[in-house]
Design a protein around this motif. Structure first.
Motif, short mmCIF file in Angstrom:
data_model
loop_
_atom_site.label_atom_id
_atom_site.label_comp_id
_atom_site.label_asym_id
_atom_site.label_seq_id
_atom_site.Cartn_x
_atom_site.Cartn_y
_atom_site.Cartn_z
N GLN A 184 -14.58 -6.31 -2.66
CA GLN A 184 -13.42 -6.55 -3.41
C GLN A 184 -12.72 -5.41 -4.24
N LYS A 185 -13.63 -4.29 -4.36
CA LYS A 185 -13.07 -3.01 -5.03
C LYS A 185 -12.73 -1.92 -3.86
N PHE A 186 -11.58 -1.57 -4.25
CA PHE A 186 -11.13 -0.45 -3.17
C PHE A 186 -9.85 0.23 -3.44
N ASP A 187 -9.67 1.34 -2.96
CA ASP A 187 -8.56 2.22 -3.33
C ASP A 187 -7.49 2.17 -2.14
N ILE A 188 -6.38 2.05 -2.67
CA ILE A 188 -5.30 2.10 -1.63
C ILE A 188 -4.78 3.68 -1.31
N PRO A 189 -4.27 4.03 -0.06
CA PRO A 189 -3.77 5.33 0.10
C PRO A 189 -2.52 5.59 -0.38
N PHE A 190 -1.75 4.77 -1.38
CA PHE A 190 -0.44 5.05 -1.83
C PHE A 190 -0.52 5.24 -3.35
N ASN A 191 0.45 5.91 -3.95
CA ASN A 191 0.73 5.72 -5.22
C ASN A 191 1.90 4.64 -5.52
N ARG A 192 2.10 4.09 -6.75
CA ARG A 192 3.12 3.04 -6.88
C ARG A 192 4.41 3.25 -6.36
N GLN A 193 4.82 4.45 -6.28
CA GLN A 193 6.32 4.72 -5.56
C GLN A 193 6.05 4.71 -4.08
N GLN A 194 5.09 5.01 -3.64
CA GLN A 194 4.69 4.96 -2.16
C GLN A 194 4.35 3.59 -1.98
N LEU A 195 3.96 2.78 -2.70
CA LEU A 195 3.29 1.35 -2.27
C LEU A 195 4.77 0.54 -2.10
N ALA A 196 5.55 1.04 -3.09
CA ALA A 196 7.01 0.20 -3.27
C ALA A 196 7.87 0.51 -2.11
N GLU A 197 7.73 1.71 -1.37
CA GLU A 197 8.46 2.16 -0.21
C GLU A 197 7.94 1.50 0.80
N TYR A 198 6.65 1.36 1.03
CA TYR A 198 5.75 0.70 1.89
C TYR A 198 6.17 -0.54 2.23
N LEU A 199 6.20 -1.36 1.18
CA LEU A 199 6.57 -2.85 0.96
C LEU A 199 8.04 -3.02 0.99
N SER A 200 8.95 -2.05 0.79
CA SER A 200 10.34 -2.06 0.89
C SER A 200 10.86 -2.85 -0.36
N VAL A 201 10.32 -2.54 -1.35
CA VAL A 201 10.83 -3.21 -2.91
C VAL A 201 11.06 -2.14 -3.56
N ASP A 202 11.71 -2.40 -4.93
CA ASP A 202 11.98 -1.57 -6.03
C ASP A 202 10.80 -1.41 -6.84
N HIS A 203 10.70 0.12 -6.98
CA HIS A 203 9.62 0.38 -7.71
C HIS A 203 9.21 -0.28 -9.13
N SER A 204 10.13 -0.64 -9.93
CA SER A 204 10.31 -1.10 -11.22
C SER A 204 9.73 -2.83 -11.03
N ALA A 205 10.50 -3.22 -10.12
CA ALA A 205 10.04 -4.73 -9.71
C ALA A 205 8.58 -4.82 -9.17
N LEU A 206 8.04 -3.78 -8.64
CA LEU A 206 6.62 -4.04 -8.07
C LEU A 206 5.65 -3.69 -9.24
N SER A 207 6.04 -2.75 -10.07
CA SER A 207 5.27 -2.33 -11.21
C SER A 207 5.30 -3.80 -12.20
N ASN A 208 6.62 -4.29 -12.43
CA ASN A 208 6.33 -5.67 -13.06
C ASN A 208 5.43 -6.69 -12.82
N GLU A 209 5.51 -6.90 -11.14
CA GLU A 209 4.76 -7.89 -10.59
C GLU A 209 3.18 -7.73 -10.46
N LEU A 210 2.86 -6.12 -10.31
CA LEU A 210 1.54 -5.80 -10.59
C LEU A 210 0.98 -6.22 -12.02
N GLY A 211 1.79 -6.00 -12.79
CA GLY A 211 1.35 -6.28 -14.48
C GLY A 211 1.08 -7.84 -14.82
N LYS A 212 2.12 -8.39 -14.11
CA LYS A 212 2.16 -9.90 -14.19
C LYS A 212 1.02 -10.37 -13.52
#
Length: 91
Positions: A42-70
């Motif tokens: 259940q505890k792991f690191d992903i190989p991306f920072n937030r910007q890279q994760l947003a690009e990988y998932l094809s979403v906006d960086h700020s929208a991804l950050s908002n969803e992560l917080g929510k």
């Protein structure tokens, strides 16, 4: 050469699976569930920072950050940079 080609194909197939027509929470849960299953914990690191994760998932960086917080406030997981601790069963 064949092994490298098949690994690349598998990686691209997983990316398509994570980004297929889902809203941001669905894409994020799909990716995190895959990572947790792959790591086997259940505890792991992903190989991306937030910007890279947003690009990988094809979403906006700020929208991804908002969803992560929510989702973190909802108690699904805790996140610090690229380190995740899953609190519920995402699989």
């Amino acid at each position: 050469m064949l092994t490298i080609s098949s690994q690349k194909n598998l990686t691209l197939s997983w990316r398509i699976f994570h980004t297929s027509a889902k809203p941001i929470p669905g894409r994020l849960l799909s990716y995190l569930s895959f990572q947790a299953t792959r790591e086997g914990k259940q505890k792991f690191d992903i190989p991306f920072n937030r910007q890279q994760l947003a690009e990988y998932l094809s979403v906006d960086h700020s929208a991804l950050s908002n969803e992560l917080g929510k989702m973190q406030r909802e108690g699904l997981f805790t996140v610090h940079r690229n380190h995740f601790l899953i609190k519920t069963d995402l699989v």
